[in-house]
Scaffold this active site. Structure first.
Site, PDB file in Angstrom:
ATOM      1  N   CYS A   1       0.854  -1.143  -0.145  1.00 53.99           N
ATOM      2  CA  CYS A   1      -0.035  -0.002   0.198  1.00 53.99           C
ATOM      3  C   CYS A   1       0.855   1.389   0.136  1.00 53.99           C
ATOM      4  CB  CYS A   1      -0.990  -0.001   1.314  1.00 53.99           C
ATOM      5  SG  CYS A   1      -0.183  -0.089   2.840  1.00 53.99           S
TER       6      CYS A   1
ATOM      7  N   HIS B   1      -1.292  11.342  15.912  1.00 51.00           N
ATOM      8  CA  HIS B   1      -1.701  10.525  14.839  1.00 51.00           C
ATOM      9  C   HIS B   1      -0.889   9.528  14.399  1.00 51.00           C
ATOM     10  CE1 HIS B   1      -4.177   9.693  11.143  1.00 51.00           C
ATOM     11  NE2 HIS B   1      -3.008   9.971  10.435  1.00 51.00           N
TER      12      HIS B   1
ATOM     13  N   HIS C   1      -4.189   4.632  10.118  1.00 42.92           N
ATOM     14  CA  HIS C   1      -5.486   3.862  10.250  1.00 42.92           C
ATOM     15  C   HIS C   1      -5.403   2.565  10.098  1.00 42.92           C
ATOM     16  CE1 HIS C   1      -6.304   8.110   8.464  1.00 42.92           C
ATOM     17  NE2 HIS C   1      -7.572   7.800   8.960  1.00 42.92           N
TER      18      HIS C   1
ATOM     19  N   ASP D   1      -8.350  -5.795   6.534  1.00 38.90           N
ATOM     20  CA  ASP D   1      -7.897  -6.668   5.221  1.00 38.90           C
ATOM     21  C   ASP D   1      -6.348  -7.243   5.373  1.00 38.90           C
ATOM     22  OD1 ASP D   1      -6.596  -4.457   4.936  1.00 38.90           O
ATOM     23  OD2 ASP D   1      -7.125  -3.627   2.955  1.00 38.90           O
TER      24      ASP D   1
ATOM     25  N   ARG E   1      -4.647  -4.395   9.209  1.00 40.01           N
ATOM     26  CA  ARG E   1      -3.531  -3.877   8.623  1.00 40.01           C
ATOM     27  C   ARG E   1      -3.471  -2.590   9.459  1.00 40.01           C
ATOM     28  NH1 ARG E   1      -3.380  -0.560   4.133  1.00 40.01           N
ATOM     29  NH2 ARG E   1      -5.785  -1.184   3.531  1.00 40.01           N
TER      30      ARG E   1
ATOM     31  N   CYS F   1      -1.957   0.589   9.080  1.00 40.53           N
ATOM     32  CA  CYS F   1      -1.227   1.363   8.019  1.00 40.53           C
ATOM     33  C   CYS F   1      -0.832   2.472   8.635  1.00 40.53           C
ATOM     34  CB  CYS F   1      -2.200   1.623   6.740  1.00 40.53           C
ATOM     35  SG  CYS F   1      -1.577   2.261   5.450  1.00 40.53           S
TER      36      CYS F   1
END
Length: 136
Positions: free
Chosen positions: A71, A108, A111, A115, A123, A125
């Protein structure tokens, strides 16, 4: 976690600069910005060790749970501890996602999506700019 580390934006910016963090780290961690895919230093990083919050140093992920999701961001199948990460609904950009934050300081991170690989199916990410790698 009952007590979060709190600082002003100016204090976070100064702390990150003092640590030598990438300039984008402040925008990512304190204002929920996102790195461009395939640009972060940990996207294709496979050394054994752990990944901590760049802001406060809390351990977030172990390298043994990192995988290549293709990704463009470092991805992990689980957090180092169940209490290391907080999740919040994110409805920005016209979609609904689950935002991940450092439980210790509210930075932060990225996310989490459903999947990922077994056994968790998750995941995480993450933005490289929100992480600090600690070699084993």
């Amino acid at each position: 976690m009952s007590h979060k580390i709190e600082k002003t934006d100016a204090e976070w910016k100064a702390l990150l600069a003092q640590k030598g963090a990438e300039p984008v780290a402040f925008e990512v961690t304190r204002h929920a910005a996102t790195e461009r895919p395939h640009t972060g230093k940990y996207d294709d990083h496979w050394q054994p060790g752990s990944y901590a919050c760049v802001c406060c140093g809390a351990k977030l992920f172990d390298s043994s749970t990192k995988f290549d999701a293709g990704c463009g961001w470092p991805s992990f199948s689980q957090a180092a501890e169940p209490t290391a990460i907080e999740e919040h609904v994110d409805r920005t950009l016209g979609m609904q996602r689950t935002e991940t934050l450092c439980a210790a300081c509210g930075a932060h991170l990225g996310h989490v999506f459903e999947d990922g690989p077994a056994p968790t199916g998750l995941r995480y990410c993450m933005n490289s700019a929100s992480l600090d790698f600690k070699p084993k």
